[in-house]
Design an enzyme around this catalytic site. Structure first.
Site, short mmCIF file in Angstrom:
data_model
loop_
_atom_site.label_atom_id
_atom_site.label_comp_id
_atom_site.label_asym_id
_atom_site.label_seq_id
_atom_site.Cartn_x
_atom_site.Cartn_y
_atom_site.Cartn_z
N GLY A 238 -18.38 30.03 29.28
CA GLY A 238 -17.05 29.66 28.80
C GLY A 238 -16.14 29.39 29.98
O GLY A 238 -16.55 29.55 31.13
N LYS A 239 -14.92 28.98 29.66
CA LYS A 239 -14.00 28.64 30.75
C LYS A 239 -13.82 29.80 31.71
O LYS A 239 -13.72 29.62 32.92
CB LYS A 239 -12.66 28.21 30.19
CG LYS A 239 -12.76 26.80 29.65
CD LYS A 239 -11.42 26.18 29.38
CE LYS A 239 -11.66 24.79 28.77
NZ LYS A 239 -10.74 24.42 27.75
N ARG A 240 -13.78 30.98 31.17
CA ARG A 240 -13.54 32.15 32.03
C ARG A 240 -14.70 32.45 32.97
O ARG A 240 -14.55 33.15 33.95
CB ARG A 240 -13.31 33.38 31.18
CG ARG A 240 -11.96 33.39 30.60
CD ARG A 240 -11.53 34.82 30.35
NE ARG A 240 -10.54 34.79 29.30
CZ ARG A 240 -10.50 35.62 28.30
NH1 ARG A 240 -11.41 36.57 28.21
NH2 ARG A 240 -9.57 35.52 27.40
N ASP A 241 -15.88 31.95 32.62
CA ASP A 241 -17.05 32.24 33.46
C ASP A 241 -17.28 31.15 34.49
O ASP A 241 -18.33 31.09 35.10
CB ASP A 241 -18.31 32.35 32.61
CG ASP A 241 -18.07 33.13 31.36
OD1 ASP A 241 -17.63 34.27 31.48
OD2 ASP A 241 -18.32 32.60 30.26
#
Ligand code: GLU
Length: 491
Positions: A252-255
Site C-alpha cells: 500500500g501507499k504506506r509501505d
C-alpha cells in the site's frame, strides 16, 4: 485495426489518469511491453479516462513521463493515435455509443429505470439478507427504448457458469452469481470500464490483456459481454499482486507504493528500476538476478509469471541500483550524479567551486550505495567540507590516546610539510601520503591521521586525509589545520 498488425502480438497498458503511477501500474506496463517487443508485436498506451470524477489533472503527462523514464515506449498512444483515431477513451465516445445503441436495439441492453434512492433500497435489502445485490433480479419486465440519456444496463444473455483460461493461473471458472446486468453507459454519457475496454481491445486488435488480479472476479461479466458482441476474447494474463516486504498484505501507499518518478528524483537508474520491476512476480527459473533490457527481452516469458504475490523489496532495488551504477563509465556516472549533487548543494547555499566539484565525483563514486544516498548525504552536509571550511568539535580532534600537546605537535608537523609543497605536489594524494607516511607510522597512524582528517573535514567519516587535502588544495588545508590548532587551545 490496421493490416500491418494482423497476426501480431498486440498488448496494451491502459491506465486511468487518476493520479500518479505507482509500482504496480508500471510493472503491468513493463510486462505488457516486454511481451510485445519480444514477439516483434505492438504495444499500445491507452488512456482510460471515462471516470471523470476520479480524473486528476496532469496524470496523462505523468504516465507518459514515467514510461519514458523507463524506456517503455509505445507504438500507439495518446500522442500517436495511429489507425485507431485516438487512444484516449474520452475521444472515442461515438464508437461506444454506436455499439450501446445496437445492443439496446437488439434487446441486449436496457435503460436503467431506477432512481438512486431505489437502487439504494435494493442494496440495503440485499445487505440485510446477506446476499450480493444482483440487478438482473430487478430487471424490468419490458424495456423502454433507450434515449441515450438514462444509464444503459447490459442484459446478461445467458445466466451460466463460465470457464476460461488464464495464461498465468490456468483454467478458472465461476458460477452464476458472478454474472449480473452491469452498466454500460453511465448517466453522464461516458461508458464504464467494463464496457469500453472490451470495445477498445477488439478495435485495437489486442491479443493479450496484462492486468492486475483485481479484475479476475469480473472476467465472467466480461465474457458474457464478449459473447453478446460475438467477440473472441484476447488471452488473459493476470499478474500477481505486489506484496509488502513482510508478505502479509498487498503493498500500500504506506509501505512505499509511491510515485515511480520519486525514484527517479531519489537517484535510481531506470535500468535498475526496470530490472527490479521485472523480478516482482516473474523469475527466470535460474539464480540470475541482473537483467538489462536486452537480457530481459531474451528471458521474459509469460509461462514464468508467478501466480503468487511478488514481494516488494527496496533493499534489492538499492542493490540493483548499485550494480548498474558500477557499470556506468566515469563520464556517464559524472553526468548522472552531478545534477543531484549540484541541486542539493545549491539548495543548502554551499558555494560550489567547479574544479572541486569535478574532482569529488570519482570519490563519491566509491562511497555510494545509491545516488539517492548522494542526495541524502549532500543534504546532511557530508560534502560541504570540500567547499567550505568545517566547523568541527575540537574535543574530537585527539584520537583516543593522544594528549592535546601531541595532537598539536602532529598537526604542526603536517602543516609544515604542506607549506613546503608546490601546488602541483599538493594535487597528488599519493605524494602527500608518501611525505607523511613515515612520520605517521612512527607516531601511530591513527594518532596523526585522525586529527588531520578531522581538521580538514570536521567529520568522523570521510575519505582519507590525503585525498581530502589533495582536493581542497594547499591554502585551505593549511588554513584548516590552523583553525584546528586554534580550537585546541580552548580544549
Ligand atoms: N483502466 C484500468 C485501470 O487503470 C485498466 C485495467 C486494464 O488493464 O484492463 O485499472
Amino acid at each position: 485495426m490496421s493490416e500491418s498488425m494482423d497476426n501480431k502480438v498486440v498488448t496494451r497498458f491502459a491506465p486511468s489518469p487518476t493520479g500518479f503511477m505507482h509500482i504496480g501500474g508500471v510493472r503491468t506496463a513493463l510486462f505488457a511491453y516486454l511481451w510485445a517487443r519480444k514477439n516483434d508485436g505492438v504495444f499500445i498506451l491507452r488512456i482510460e479516462d471515462t471516470d471523470k470524477e476520479r480524473e486528476v489533472a496532469g496524470s496523462i503527462r505523468h504516465i507518459q513521463d514515467s514510461l519514458h523514464w523507463l524506456g517503455i515506449e509505445w507504438d500507439f498512444g495518446p500522442d500517436k493515435p495511429g489507425p485507431f483515431g485516438s487512444c484516449i477513451q474520452s475521444e472515442r465516445l461515438d464508437e461506444y455509443l454506436a455499439i450501446a445503441h445496437d445492443l439496446a436495439d437488439r434487446g441486449l441492453a436496457y435503460p436503467d429505470p431506477y432512481t438512486p434512492e431505489e437502487l439504494e433500497t435494493f442494496r440495503a435489502k440485499a445487505e440485510a439478507e446477506r446476499r450480493p445485490l444482483l440487478m438482473r433480479e430487478h430487471r424490468p419486465e419490458s424495456f423502454m427504448p433507450w434515449d441515450g440519456k438514462a444509464p444503459l444496463r447490459f442484459k446478461v444473455p445467458e445466466i451460466k457458469r463460465y470457464k476460461w483460461h488464464d495464461e498465468v493461473r490456468g483454467n478458472l471458472e465461476a458460477g452464476e452469481e458472478a454474472l449480473d446486468d452491469f452498466i454500460l453507459i453511465k448517466s453522464d454519457g461516458y461508458p464504464t470500464y467494463n464496457f469500453a475496454h472490451i470495445i477498445d481491445d477488439r478495435d485495437m486488435g489486442v491479443t493479450h490483456i496484462f492486468r492486475g488480479d483485481e479484475f479476475i472476479s469480473s472476467v465472467p461479466r466480461f465474457l458474457s459481454l464478449y459473447d453478446a458482441l460475438g467477440i473472441v476474447p484476447p488471452k488473459f494474463v493476470t499478474l500477481p499482486p505486489i506484496l509488502r516486504p513482510d508478505k502479509t498484505k498487498k503493498l500500500g501507499k504506506r509501505d512505499g507504493a509511491k510515485d515511480v518518478l520519486e525514484y527517479r528524483a531519489e537517484g535510481y537508474l531506470p535500468d535498475a528500476m526496470m530490472n527490479f520491476l521485472a523480478l516482482i512476480g516473474w523469475n527466470p527459473g535460474t539464480e540470475q538476478e541482473l537483467f538489462d533490457r536486452e537480457a530481459l527481452l531474451q528471458a521474459f516469458d509469460i509461462s514464468r509469471i508467478q501466480i503468487h504475490g511478488g514481494v516488494f523489496n527496496e533493499e534489492k532495488l538499492q542493490w540493483l541500483n548499485r550494480e548498474y551504477l558500477l557499470k556506468l563509465s566515469d563520464i556517464d556516472f559524472a553526468n548522472y550524479v552531478a545534477p543531484f549533487l549540484r541541486e542539493t548543494l545549491e539548495k543548502r547555499s554551499i558555494p560550489i567551486t567547479e574544479n572541486t566539484f569535478i574532482r569529488i565525483i570519482p570519490i563519491i563514486r566509491e562511497r555510494i550505495n545509491i545516488s539517492g544516498d548522494i542526495a541524502t548525504m549532500a543534504e546532511e552536509g557530508e560534502f560541504d567540507f570540500y567547499f567550505v571550511d568545517p566547523i568541527g568539535d575540537s574535543s574530537k580532534l585527539p584520537s583516543k590516546n593522544e594528549s592535546i600537546d601531541d595532537v598539536k605537535k602532529h598537526l604542526i608537523y603536517v602543516r609544515e610539510v604542506f607549506a613546503g609543497f608546490s601546488e602541483e605536489t599538493m594535487d597528488d594524494h599519493n605524494k602527500i601520503k608518501t611525505s607523511l607516511w613515515d612520520y605517521a607510522t612512527e607516531h601511530g597512524r591513527g594518532n596523526v591521521l585522525w586529527p588531520l582528517r578531522y581538521a580538514l573535514t570536521g567529520r568522523e567519516h570521510s575519505p582519507d586525509p590525503f585525498i581530502v587535502a589533495s582536493i581542497i588544495g594547499k591554502d585551505p588545508a593549511i588554513r584548516r589545520i590552523g583553525n584546528a590548532l586554534h580550537a585546541l587551545d580552548s580544549v
